[in-house]
Design an enzyme around this catalytic site. Sequence first.
Site, mmCIF file in Angstrom:
data_model
loop_
_atom_site.group_PDB
_atom_site.id
_atom_site.type_symbol
_atom_site.label_atom_id
_atom_site.label_comp_id
_atom_site.label_asym_id
_atom_site.label_seq_id
_atom_site.Cartn_x
_atom_site.Cartn_y
_atom_site.Cartn_z
ATOM 1 N N THR A 93 0.874 -1.177 0.000
ATOM 2 C CA THR A 93 0.000 0.000 0.000
ATOM 3 C C THR A 93 0.906 1.220 0.000
ATOM 4 O O THR A 93 1.627 1.456 0.980
ATOM 5 C CB THR A 93 -0.883 0.024 1.264
ATOM 6 O OG1 THR A 93 -1.649 -1.176 1.304
ATOM 7 C CG2 THR A 93 -1.817 1.225 1.236
ATOM 8 N N LYS A 168 -7.619 1.708 -3.299
ATOM 9 C CA LYS A 168 -7.282 1.292 -1.929
ATOM 10 C C LYS A 168 -7.428 2.463 -0.949
ATOM 11 O O LYS A 168 -8.023 2.315 0.127
ATOM 12 C CB LYS A 168 -5.835 0.762 -1.925
ATOM 13 C CG LYS A 168 -5.237 0.505 -0.574
ATOM 14 C CD LYS A 168 -5.663 -0.797 0.033
ATOM 15 C CE LYS A 168 -5.110 -0.932 1.456
ATOM 16 N NZ LYS A 168 -5.537 -2.140 2.117
ATOM 17 N N LYS A 243 -1.682 4.966 8.629
ATOM 18 C CA LYS A 243 -0.880 5.057 7.398
ATOM 19 C C LYS A 243 -1.790 5.265 6.191
ATOM 20 O O LYS A 243 -1.568 6.140 5.360
ATOM 21 C CB LYS A 243 -0.050 3.773 7.226
ATOM 22 C CG LYS A 243 0.699 3.713 5.913
ATOM 23 C CD LYS A 243 1.247 2.327 5.591
ATOM 24 C CE LYS A 243 1.692 2.300 4.137
ATOM 25 N NZ LYS A 243 2.174 1.015 3.674
HETATM 26 P P1 NAD Z 1 5.884 -5.935 7.213
HETATM 27 O O1 NAD Z 1 6.633 -4.806 7.823
HETATM 28 O O2 NAD Z 1 5.529 -7.114 8.054
HETATM 29 O O3 NAD Z 1 6.689 -6.486 5.927
HETATM 30 C C1 NAD Z 1 7.447 -5.686 5.065
HETATM 31 C C2 NAD Z 1 8.734 -6.444 4.777
HETATM 32 O O4 NAD Z 1 9.488 -5.724 3.803
HETATM 33 C C3 NAD Z 1 9.637 -6.580 6.012
HETATM 34 O O5 NAD Z 1 9.861 -7.964 6.258
HETATM 35 C C4 NAD Z 1 10.928 -5.856 5.611
HETATM 36 O O6 NAD Z 1 12.100 -6.444 6.131
HETATM 37 C C5 NAD Z 1 10.854 -5.951 4.098
HETATM 38 N N1 NAD Z 1 11.676 -4.959 3.396
HETATM 39 C C6 NAD Z 1 11.749 -3.623 3.601
HETATM 40 N N2 NAD Z 1 12.594 -3.054 2.715
HETATM 41 C C7 NAD Z 1 13.092 -4.073 1.945
HETATM 42 C C8 NAD Z 1 14.000 -4.129 0.869
HETATM 43 N N3 NAD Z 1 14.603 -3.032 0.402
HETATM 44 N N4 NAD Z 1 14.261 -5.329 0.325
HETATM 45 C C9 NAD Z 1 13.662 -6.457 0.788
HETATM 46 N N5 NAD Z 1 12.781 -6.454 1.809
HETATM 47 C C10 NAD Z 1 12.501 -5.284 2.380
HETATM 48 O O7 NAD Z 1 4.572 -5.288 6.567
HETATM 49 P P2 NAD Z 1 3.245 -6.061 6.098
HETATM 50 O O8 NAD Z 1 2.251 -6.046 7.188
HETATM 51 O O9 NAD Z 1 3.638 -7.348 5.452
HETATM 52 O O10 NAD Z 1 2.712 -5.041 4.993
HETATM 53 C C11 NAD Z 1 3.311 -4.958 3.700
HETATM 54 C C12 NAD Z 1 2.499 -3.964 2.887
HETATM 55 O O11 NAD Z 1 1.149 -4.405 2.801
HETATM 56 C C13 NAD Z 1 2.466 -2.552 3.482
HETATM 57 O O12 NAD Z 1 2.530 -1.622 2.439
HETATM 58 C C14 NAD Z 1 1.119 -2.517 4.199
HETATM 59 O O13 NAD Z 1 0.592 -1.204 4.300
HETATM 60 C C15 NAD Z 1 0.283 -3.387 3.271
HETATM 61 N N6 NAD Z 1 -0.877 -4.030 3.910
HETATM 62 C C16 NAD Z 1 -0.758 -4.604 5.139
HETATM 63 C C17 NAD Z 1 -1.860 -5.211 5.720
HETATM 64 C C18 NAD Z 1 -1.768 -5.868 7.089
HETATM 65 O O14 NAD Z 1 -2.827 -6.193 7.646
HETATM 66 N N7 NAD Z 1 -0.590 -6.112 7.623
HETATM 67 C C19 NAD Z 1 -3.095 -5.234 5.037
HETATM 68 C C20 NAD Z 1 -3.178 -4.679 3.769
HETATM 69 C C21 NAD Z 1 -2.037 -4.076 3.207
#
Ligand code: NAD
Length: 296
Positions: A93, A168, A243
Amino acid sequence: MAAVAFIGLGNMGLPMALNLVRAGRRVRGFDLAPGAREAALAGGLEWADSALDCVREAQVVVTMLPAGKHVRAVWEEIASAAQPGALLIDSSTIDVESARAAHGLAGARGLLSLDAPVSGGTGGARAGTLTFMCGGSAEAFAAAQPMLEAMGKRIVHCGGAGAGQAAKVCNNMILGATMVATCEAFVLAEKLGLDHQALFDVVSTSSGQSWSTTTYCPVRGPVPTSPANNGYKPGFAAALMLKDLLLSQEAAASAGAVTPMGAAAAGLYQRFVAEGSGEVDFSGIIGFLREGTVAE
Ligand code: NAD
Protein backbone atom coordinates in the site's frame (compact mmCIF):
# COMPACT_ATOMS: atom_id res chain seq x y z
CA MET A 1 5.16 -22.66 -14.98
CA ALA A 2 6.52 -19.12 -14.61
CA ALA A 3 9.19 -18.67 -11.94
CA VAL A 4 8.27 -16.00 -9.42
CA ALA A 5 10.48 -13.63 -7.41
CA PHE A 6 8.92 -12.37 -4.17
CA ILE A 7 10.58 -9.41 -2.42
CA GLY A 8 9.28 -8.44 1.04
CA LEU A 9 8.38 -11.48 3.12
CA GLY A 10 6.80 -9.80 6.15
CA ASN A 11 3.43 -10.34 7.80
CA MET A 12 1.66 -10.20 4.44
CA GLY A 13 4.33 -11.17 1.91
CA LEU A 14 5.35 -14.52 3.41
CA PRO A 15 1.85 -16.05 3.58
CA MET A 16 1.12 -14.72 0.08
CA ALA A 17 4.32 -16.30 -1.28
CA LEU A 18 3.46 -19.57 0.48
CA ASN A 19 0.13 -19.66 -1.35
CA LEU A 20 2.01 -19.35 -4.64
CA VAL A 21 4.15 -22.33 -3.60
CA ARG A 22 0.96 -24.27 -2.70
CA ALA A 23 -0.36 -23.45 -6.18
CA GLY A 24 2.70 -25.16 -7.66
CA ARG A 25 4.83 -22.10 -8.48
CA ARG A 26 8.58 -22.00 -8.08
CA VAL A 27 9.13 -18.99 -5.83
CA ARG A 28 12.44 -17.36 -4.97
CA GLY A 29 12.24 -14.92 -2.07
CA PHE A 30 14.26 -12.07 -0.61
CA ASP A 31 13.84 -9.86 2.47
CA LEU A 32 16.27 -7.75 4.48
CA ALA A 33 14.92 -8.84 7.89
CA PRO A 34 16.92 -11.25 10.04
CA GLY A 35 15.03 -14.51 10.29
CA ALA A 36 13.24 -14.10 6.96
CA ARG A 37 15.51 -16.61 5.25
CA GLU A 38 14.72 -19.43 7.71
CA ALA A 39 10.98 -18.81 7.52
CA ALA A 40 11.08 -18.73 3.71
CA LEU A 41 13.08 -21.94 3.40
CA ALA A 42 10.85 -23.68 5.95
CA GLY A 43 7.83 -22.82 3.80
CA GLY A 44 9.33 -24.24 0.61
CA LEU A 45 10.61 -21.03 -1.01
CA GLU A 46 14.02 -20.75 -2.58
CA TRP A 47 16.20 -17.99 -1.13
CA ALA A 48 18.15 -15.21 -2.84
CA ASP A 49 20.85 -13.15 -1.15
CA SER A 50 19.84 -9.91 -2.86
CA ALA A 51 16.96 -8.37 -4.77
CA LEU A 52 19.00 -8.57 -7.97
CA ASP A 53 19.75 -12.25 -7.48
CA CYS A 54 16.07 -12.83 -6.72
CA VAL A 55 14.72 -11.45 -10.01
CA ARG A 56 17.32 -12.67 -12.49
CA GLU A 57 15.43 -15.78 -13.67
CA ALA A 58 11.89 -14.68 -12.85
CA GLN A 59 9.12 -14.04 -15.35
CA VAL A 60 7.01 -12.48 -12.58
CA VAL A 61 8.22 -10.31 -9.68
CA VAL A 62 6.00 -9.44 -6.70
CA THR A 63 6.98 -6.78 -4.15
CA MET A 64 5.26 -6.42 -0.74
CA LEU A 65 7.08 -3.63 1.06
CA PRO A 66 6.33 -1.04 3.76
CA ALA A 67 6.05 2.23 1.78
CA GLY A 68 6.55 4.09 -1.50
CA LYS A 69 10.24 4.85 -0.91
CA HIS A 70 11.02 1.13 -0.51
CA VAL A 71 9.11 0.21 -3.65
CA ARG A 72 10.79 2.92 -5.73
CA ALA A 73 14.26 1.90 -4.48
CA VAL A 74 13.70 -1.82 -5.11
CA TRP A 75 12.08 -1.35 -8.54
CA GLU A 76 14.91 1.00 -9.56
CA GLU A 77 17.38 -1.72 -8.58
CA ILE A 78 15.63 -4.67 -10.22
CA ALA A 79 14.20 -3.12 -13.40
CA SER A 80 17.51 -3.43 -15.26
CA ALA A 81 18.11 -7.03 -14.10
CA ALA A 82 14.63 -8.44 -14.82
CA GLN A 83 14.03 -10.81 -17.74
CA PRO A 84 12.91 -9.10 -20.97
CA GLY A 85 9.10 -9.00 -20.96
CA ALA A 86 8.86 -9.81 -17.25
CA LEU A 87 5.86 -8.65 -15.24
CA LEU A 88 6.40 -6.56 -12.08
CA ILE A 89 3.54 -6.49 -9.53
CA ASP A 90 3.59 -4.28 -6.45
CA SER A 91 1.06 -5.26 -3.78
CA SER A 92 2.27 -2.85 -1.07
CA THR A 93 0.00 0.00 0.00
CA ILE A 94 1.80 3.13 -1.19
CA ASP A 95 1.11 6.66 -2.43
CA VAL A 96 -0.34 7.01 -5.91
CA GLU A 97 2.61 9.12 -7.08
CA SER A 98 5.19 6.46 -6.14
CA ALA A 99 3.04 3.79 -7.80
CA ARG A 100 3.01 5.78 -11.04
CA ALA A 101 6.77 6.37 -10.76
CA ALA A 102 7.29 2.61 -10.34
CA HIS A 103 5.21 1.93 -13.48
CA GLY A 104 7.45 4.47 -15.26
CA LEU A 105 10.60 2.60 -14.22
CA ALA A 106 9.19 -0.68 -15.55
CA GLY A 107 7.84 0.87 -18.76
CA ALA A 108 11.22 2.44 -19.56
CA ARG A 109 12.70 -1.10 -19.60
CA GLY A 110 9.86 -2.59 -21.65
CA LEU A 111 8.50 -4.53 -18.66
CA LEU A 112 4.83 -5.08 -17.82
CA SER A 113 3.71 -3.61 -14.49
CA LEU A 114 0.74 -3.59 -12.15
CA ASP A 115 -0.02 -1.82 -8.88
CA ALA A 116 -2.11 -4.38 -6.99
CA PRO A 117 -2.63 -3.39 -3.33
CA VAL A 118 -4.72 -5.73 -1.22
CA SER A 119 -7.51 -5.72 1.28
CA GLY A 120 -8.16 -8.59 3.68
CA GLY A 121 -5.25 -8.36 6.12
CA THR A 122 -2.98 -11.12 7.36
CA GLY A 123 -5.95 -13.52 7.73
CA GLY A 124 -6.82 -13.03 4.07
CA ALA A 125 -3.16 -13.41 3.09
CA ARG A 126 -2.96 -16.76 4.90
CA ALA A 127 -6.30 -18.02 3.60
CA GLY A 128 -5.66 -16.84 0.02
CA THR A 129 -8.82 -14.74 0.09
CA LEU A 130 -7.37 -11.26 -0.48
CA THR A 131 -9.02 -8.69 -2.72
CA PHE A 132 -6.57 -7.25 -5.25
CA MET A 133 -7.22 -3.73 -6.61
CA CYS A 134 -5.25 -3.48 -9.82
CA GLY A 135 -3.93 -0.59 -11.88
CA GLY A 136 -2.08 -1.01 -15.18
CA SER A 137 -2.58 -2.03 -18.80
CA ALA A 138 -5.05 -4.72 -19.86
CA GLU A 139 -2.07 -6.81 -20.98
CA ALA A 140 -0.39 -6.59 -17.55
CA PHE A 141 -3.67 -7.38 -15.80
CA ALA A 142 -4.30 -10.45 -17.96
CA ALA A 143 -0.75 -11.70 -17.36
CA ALA A 144 -1.06 -11.18 -13.59
CA GLN A 145 -4.49 -12.70 -13.10
CA PRO A 146 -3.53 -16.39 -12.69
CA MET A 147 -0.85 -15.39 -10.18
CA LEU A 148 -3.19 -13.18 -8.17
CA GLU A 149 -5.89 -15.86 -8.17
CA ALA A 150 -3.51 -18.11 -6.21
CA MET A 151 -3.37 -15.45 -3.47
CA GLY A 152 -6.83 -13.88 -3.55
CA LYS A 153 -10.46 -14.49 -4.31
CA ARG A 154 -11.45 -11.16 -5.85
CA ILE A 155 -9.26 -9.52 -8.49
CA VAL A 156 -10.50 -6.17 -9.80
CA HIS A 157 -9.01 -4.21 -12.69
CA CYS A 158 -9.58 -0.60 -11.55
CA GLY A 159 -7.93 1.20 -14.47
CA GLY A 160 -4.52 2.44 -15.60
CA ALA A 161 -1.30 3.02 -13.65
CA GLY A 162 -2.00 3.95 -10.02
CA ALA A 163 -5.73 3.11 -10.15
CA GLY A 164 -5.30 0.19 -7.72
CA GLN A 165 -3.71 2.44 -5.12
CA ALA A 166 -6.39 5.06 -5.74
CA ALA A 167 -9.11 2.46 -5.05
CA LYS A 168 -7.28 1.29 -1.93
CA VAL A 169 -7.01 4.78 -0.35
CA CYS A 170 -10.66 5.53 -1.20
CA ASN A 171 -11.82 2.23 0.35
CA ASN A 172 -9.77 2.69 3.51
CA MET A 173 -10.87 6.31 3.91
CA ILE A 174 -14.46 4.98 4.01
CA LEU A 175 -13.40 2.26 6.45
CA GLY A 176 -11.64 4.67 8.84
CA ALA A 177 -14.50 7.16 8.79
CA THR A 178 -17.23 4.51 9.23
CA MET A 179 -15.34 2.85 12.08
CA VAL A 180 -15.11 6.16 13.94
CA ALA A 181 -18.81 6.87 13.28
CA THR A 182 -19.77 3.34 14.39
CA CYS A 183 -17.74 3.66 17.60
CA GLU A 184 -19.30 7.06 18.31
CA ALA A 185 -22.79 5.56 17.89
CA PHE A 186 -22.05 2.70 20.32
CA VAL A 187 -20.68 5.17 22.89
CA LEU A 188 -23.72 7.41 22.45
CA ALA A 189 -25.96 4.34 22.88
CA GLU A 190 -24.20 3.52 26.17
CA LYS A 191 -24.86 7.05 27.45
CA LEU A 192 -28.51 6.74 26.41
CA GLY A 193 -28.89 3.42 28.22
CA LEU A 194 -29.28 1.43 25.01
CA ASP A 195 -28.01 -2.16 24.97
CA HIS A 196 -25.13 -2.99 22.56
CA GLN A 197 -26.97 -6.00 21.12
CA ALA A 198 -30.12 -3.94 20.55
CA LEU A 199 -28.20 -1.27 18.67
CA PHE A 200 -26.41 -3.97 16.64
CA ASP A 201 -29.72 -5.70 15.77
CA VAL A 202 -31.11 -2.42 14.44
CA VAL A 203 -28.03 -0.99 12.70
CA SER A 204 -26.96 -4.26 11.07
CA THR A 205 -30.28 -4.43 9.22
CA SER A 206 -30.89 -0.69 8.74
CA SER A 207 -29.49 2.25 6.84
CA GLY A 208 -26.60 2.76 9.29
CA GLN A 209 -25.19 -0.65 8.31
CA SER A 210 -21.55 -1.04 7.25
CA TRP A 211 -18.73 -3.58 7.44
CA SER A 212 -17.58 -1.80 10.63
CA THR A 213 -20.78 -3.00 12.33
CA THR A 214 -21.68 -6.26 10.64
CA THR A 215 -18.22 -7.87 10.38
CA TYR A 216 -16.03 -5.91 12.75
CA CYS A 217 -18.38 -4.67 15.48
CA PRO A 218 -16.25 -2.57 17.90
CA VAL A 219 -17.98 -3.85 21.08
CA ARG A 220 -17.81 -7.32 22.60
CA GLY A 221 -20.69 -9.71 21.89
CA PRO A 222 -22.64 -9.14 18.69
CA VAL A 223 -19.93 -10.40 16.27
CA PRO A 224 -17.93 -13.05 18.16
CA THR A 225 -15.04 -13.00 15.66
CA SER A 226 -14.41 -9.23 15.91
CA PRO A 227 -11.23 -8.02 17.73
CA ALA A 228 -13.42 -6.46 20.46
CA ASN A 229 -13.84 -10.05 21.74
CA ASN A 230 -10.10 -10.54 21.85
CA GLY A 231 -8.80 -7.51 23.76
CA TYR A 232 -8.56 -5.51 20.51
CA LYS A 233 -5.63 -7.59 19.34
CA PRO A 234 -5.18 -6.88 15.59
CA GLY A 235 -6.69 -7.65 13.12
CA PHE A 236 -5.74 -4.43 11.50
CA ALA A 237 -3.48 -2.31 13.69
CA ALA A 238 -4.34 1.35 14.28
CA ALA A 239 -0.88 2.35 12.97
CA LEU A 240 -1.72 0.74 9.59
CA MET A 241 -5.10 2.46 9.50
CA LEU A 242 -3.35 5.76 10.20
CA LYS A 243 -0.88 5.06 7.40
CA ASP A 244 -3.74 4.51 4.92
CA LEU A 245 -5.70 7.56 6.12
CA LEU A 246 -2.61 9.75 5.71
CA LEU A 247 -2.12 8.34 2.20
CA SER A 248 -5.73 9.20 1.38
CA GLN A 249 -5.23 12.74 2.72
CA GLU A 250 -2.06 13.08 0.64
CA ALA A 251 -3.94 11.88 -2.44
CA ALA A 252 -6.85 14.25 -1.72
CA ALA A 253 -4.50 17.22 -1.35
CA SER A 254 -2.67 16.48 -4.59
CA ALA A 255 -5.93 15.86 -6.51
CA GLY A 256 -7.74 18.87 -5.00
CA ALA A 257 -10.52 16.73 -3.42
CA VAL A 258 -12.35 17.99 -0.33
CA THR A 259 -12.42 15.24 2.35
CA PRO A 260 -13.30 16.68 5.78
CA MET A 261 -14.56 13.34 7.17
CA GLY A 262 -11.38 11.62 6.01
CA ALA A 263 -9.33 14.40 7.60
CA ALA A 264 -11.22 14.08 10.89
CA ALA A 265 -10.70 10.31 10.95
CA ALA A 266 -6.98 10.76 10.17
CA GLY A 267 -6.68 13.30 13.01
CA LEU A 268 -8.36 10.97 15.52
CA TYR A 269 -6.18 7.99 14.56
CA GLN A 270 -3.12 10.25 14.76
CA ARG A 271 -3.97 11.03 18.39
CA PHE A 272 -4.88 7.42 19.18
CA VAL A 273 -1.52 6.22 17.82
CA ALA A 274 0.38 9.08 19.52
CA GLU A 275 -0.95 8.00 22.92
CA GLY A 276 0.73 4.61 22.35
CA SER A 277 -2.08 2.56 20.76
CA GLY A 278 -0.49 1.94 17.34
CA GLU A 279 -0.44 -1.82 17.87
CA VAL A 280 -4.05 -1.96 19.09
CA ASP A 281 -6.68 -3.01 16.55
CA PHE A 282 -8.16 0.06 14.84
CA SER A 283 -11.63 -0.70 16.28
CA GLY A 284 -10.06 -0.15 19.74
CA ILE A 285 -10.44 3.58 19.10
CA ILE A 286 -13.83 3.14 20.78
CA GLY A 287 -12.04 3.20 24.16
CA PHE A 288 -10.38 6.49 23.28
CA LEU A 289 -13.74 7.97 22.25
CA ARG A 290 -15.44 6.60 25.38
CA GLU A 291 -12.90 8.35 27.60
CA GLY A 292 -13.97 11.63 26.00
CA THR A 293 -10.43 12.98 25.80
CA VAL A 294 -10.95 13.72 22.09
CA ALA A 295 -13.28 16.56 22.99
CA GLU A 296 -10.61 18.44 24.92
P1 NAD B 1 5.88 -5.93 7.21
O1 NAD B 1 6.63 -4.81 7.82
O2 NAD B 1 5.53 -7.11 8.05
O3 NAD B 1 6.69 -6.49 5.93
C1 NAD B 1 7.45 -5.69 5.06
C2 NAD B 1 8.73 -6.44 4.78
O4 NAD B 1 9.49 -5.72 3.80
C3 NAD B 1 9.64 -6.58 6.01
O5 NAD B 1 9.86 -7.96 6.26
C4 NAD B 1 10.93 -5.86 5.61
O6 NAD B 1 12.10 -6.44 6.13
C5 NAD B 1 10.85 -5.95 4.10
N1 NAD B 1 11.68 -4.96 3.40
C6 NAD B 1 11.75 -3.62 3.60
N2 NAD B 1 12.59 -3.05 2.72
C7 NAD B 1 13.09 -4.07 1.94
C8 NAD B 1 14.00 -4.13 0.87
N3 NAD B 1 14.60 -3.03 0.40
N4 NAD B 1 14.26 -5.33 0.32
C9 NAD B 1 13.66 -6.46 0.79
N5 NAD B 1 12.78 -6.45 1.81
C10 NAD B 1 12.50 -5.28 2.38
O7 NAD B 1 4.57 -5.29 6.57
P2 NAD B 1 3.24 -6.06 6.10
O8 NAD B 1 2.25 -6.05 7.19
O9 NAD B 1 3.64 -7.35 5.45
O10 NAD B 1 2.71 -5.04 4.99
C11 NAD B 1 3.31 -4.96 3.70
C12 NAD B 1 2.50 -3.96 2.89
O11 NAD B 1 1.15 -4.40 2.80
C13 NAD B 1 2.47 -2.55 3.48
O12 NAD B 1 2.53 -1.62 2.44
C14 NAD B 1 1.12 -2.52 4.20
O13 NAD B 1 0.59 -1.20 4.30
C15 NAD B 1 0.28 -3.39 3.27
N6 NAD B 1 -0.88 -4.03 3.91
C16 NAD B 1 -0.76 -4.60 5.14
C17 NAD B 1 -1.86 -5.21 5.72
C18 NAD B 1 -1.77 -5.87 7.09
O14 NAD B 1 -2.83 -6.19 7.65
N7 NAD B 1 -0.59 -6.11 7.62
C19 NAD B 1 -3.10 -5.23 5.04
C20 NAD B 1 -3.18 -4.68 3.77
C21 NAD B 1 -2.04 -4.08 3.21
